[in-house]
Design a protein around this motif. Structure first.
Motif, short mmCIF file in Angstrom:
data_model
loop_
_atom_site.label_atom_id
_atom_site.label_comp_id
_atom_site.label_asym_id
_atom_site.label_seq_id
_atom_site.Cartn_x
_atom_site.Cartn_y
_atom_site.Cartn_z
N MET A 1 0.82 -1.19 0.00
CA MET A 1 0.00 0.00 0.00
C MET A 1 0.87 1.25 0.00
O MET A 1 0.63 2.18 -0.76
N LEU A 2 1.90 1.30 0.85
CA LEU A 2 2.79 2.45 0.91
C LEU A 2 3.51 2.63 -0.42
O LEU A 2 3.61 3.75 -0.93
N ALA A 3 4.01 1.54 -1.00
CA ALA A 3 4.73 1.63 -2.27
C ALA A 3 3.83 2.16 -3.37
O ALA A 3 4.25 2.98 -4.19
N LYS A 4 2.57 1.73 -3.41
CA LYS A 4 1.64 2.20 -4.45
C LYS A 4 1.31 3.68 -4.27
O LYS A 4 1.24 4.43 -5.24
N ASP A 5 1.12 4.10 -3.02
CA ASP A 5 0.82 5.52 -2.76
C ASP A 5 1.99 6.41 -3.15
O ASP A 5 1.81 7.47 -3.75
N LEU A 6 3.20 5.98 -2.80
CA LEU A 6 4.37 6.80 -3.09
C LEU A 6 4.77 6.73 -4.57
O LEU A 6 5.40 7.66 -5.08
N ALA A 7 4.42 5.66 -5.24
CA ALA A 7 4.72 5.56 -6.68
C ALA A 7 4.00 6.65 -7.46
O ALA A 7 4.51 7.14 -8.47
N LYS A 8 2.84 7.05 -7.00
CA LYS A 8 2.10 8.14 -7.65
C LYS A 8 2.86 9.45 -7.55
O LYS A 8 2.69 10.34 -8.38
N GLU A 9 3.71 9.59 -6.53
CA GLU A 9 4.49 10.80 -6.31
C GLU A 9 5.93 10.64 -6.82
O GLU A 9 6.81 11.41 -6.45
N ASN A 10 6.18 9.60 -7.61
CA ASN A 10 7.49 9.33 -8.19
C ASN A 10 8.53 8.98 -7.12
O ASN A 10 9.68 9.41 -7.19
N VAL A 11 8.12 8.23 -6.10
CA VAL A 11 9.01 7.76 -5.05
C VAL A 11 8.98 6.23 -5.09
O VAL A 11 7.91 5.63 -5.07
N THR A 12 10.16 5.62 -5.15
CA THR A 12 10.27 4.17 -5.19
C THR A 12 10.55 3.65 -3.79
O THR A 12 11.42 4.17 -3.09
N VAL A 13 9.83 2.63 -3.39
CA VAL A 13 10.03 2.00 -2.08
C VAL A 13 10.69 0.65 -2.30
O VAL A 13 10.26 -0.13 -3.14
N GLY A 14 11.78 0.41 -1.56
CA GLY A 14 12.48 -0.86 -1.66
C GLY A 14 12.46 -1.58 -0.32
O GLY A 14 12.30 -0.96 0.73
N ARG A 15 12.62 -2.87 -0.39
CA ARG A 15 12.64 -3.68 0.83
C ARG A 15 13.85 -4.60 0.76
O ARG A 15 14.13 -5.18 -0.29
N ILE A 16 14.55 -4.71 1.87
CA ILE A 16 15.75 -5.55 1.93
C ILE A 16 15.59 -6.56 3.05
O ILE A 16 15.22 -6.20 4.17
N ASP A 17 15.89 -7.81 2.76
CA ASP A 17 15.90 -8.85 3.78
C ASP A 17 17.27 -8.83 4.44
O ASP A 17 18.25 -9.31 3.88
N VAL A 18 17.34 -8.22 5.62
CA VAL A 18 18.64 -8.04 6.28
C VAL A 18 19.23 -9.36 6.76
O VAL A 18 20.44 -9.43 7.00
N SER A 19 18.43 -10.40 6.89
CA SER A 19 18.99 -11.68 7.31
C SER A 19 19.79 -12.34 6.19
O SER A 19 20.62 -13.19 6.44
N HIS A 20 19.55 -11.94 4.94
CA HIS A 20 20.27 -12.49 3.80
C HIS A 20 21.23 -11.49 3.16
O HIS A 20 21.97 -11.86 2.25
N ASN A 21 21.20 -10.25 3.59
CA ASN A 21 22.09 -9.24 3.01
C ASN A 21 22.83 -8.52 4.13
O ASN A 21 22.49 -7.41 4.51
N HIS A 22 23.85 -9.20 4.64
CA HIS A 22 24.58 -8.70 5.80
C HIS A 22 25.35 -7.42 5.48
O HIS A 22 25.50 -6.55 6.33
N ALA A 23 25.85 -7.30 4.26
CA ALA A 23 26.64 -6.13 3.91
C ALA A 23 25.80 -4.86 3.99
O ALA A 23 26.19 -3.88 4.62
N LEU A 24 24.63 -4.86 3.36
CA LEU A 24 23.79 -3.66 3.39
C LEU A 24 23.27 -3.37 4.79
O LEU A 24 23.20 -2.22 5.20
N SER A 25 22.90 -4.42 5.53
CA SER A 25 22.40 -4.18 6.89
C SER A 25 23.50 -3.60 7.78
O SER A 25 23.23 -2.79 8.65
N SER A 26 24.74 -3.97 7.54
CA SER A 26 25.84 -3.42 8.32
C SER A 26 26.16 -2.00 7.90
O SER A 26 26.38 -1.13 8.74
#
Length: 144
Positions: A1-26
């Motif tokens: 819902m948040l991603a769809k609302d913000l997409a109308k305003e040209n904002v991209t929402v991303g999600r990261i699984d921190v349990s599988h992406n240790h580098a980005l979470s750090s």
């Protein structure tokens, strides 16, 4: 819902699984979940108002309220020089740790010997980098 609302305003929402992406979470210093960062115009804002952790609150922050906040400094920013260096260092470490089981599977050597090879490779690289750094930092006398 948040991603769809913000997409109308040209904002991209991303999600990261921190349990599988240790580098980005750090690099983003994720200490708990959820964490919300806004990246705009090469600047990063961290959403700290977790009393208003609703889709409306995040939308308001993403579109307007971030202007009232100070963006993260270049030094503490995950996209800054130190954050990028930290990311590369973590990725190198992850690849080195993945290399050890692959080495033992492919060539039949023990994990301990694989760790020894990785440690020795790092030591040789550091020695080489030190020698090159010292060589180029020493002022050489000209022979005229």
């Amino acid at each position: 819902m948040l991603a769809k609302d913000l997409a109308k305003e040209n904002v991209t929402v991303g999600r990261i699984d921190v349990s599988h992406n240790h580098a980005l979470s750090s690099v983003f210093e994720v200490k708990g979940i959820p964490v919300f960062y806004l990246c705009r115009e090469n600047k990063i804002w961290k959403y700290d108002n977790y009393q208003v952790l609703t889709a409306e609150g995040l939308t308001q922050f993403s579109l307007h309220d971030y202007l009232d906040e100070t963006p993260m400094s270049l030094w503490s920013s995950p996209m800054g020089m130190l954050g990028t260096f930290k990311l590369y260092l973590i990725q190198f470490g992850d690849q080195a740790l993945d290399f050890i089981p692959n080495l033992s599977t492919k060539y039949g050597v023990s994990n301990a010997f694989g760790m020894f090879l990785v440690a020795m490779s790092c030591a040789v690289f550091l020695l080489f980098a030190t020698i090159v750094g010292v060589y180029f930092s020493v002022i050489h006398a000209k022979n005229d």
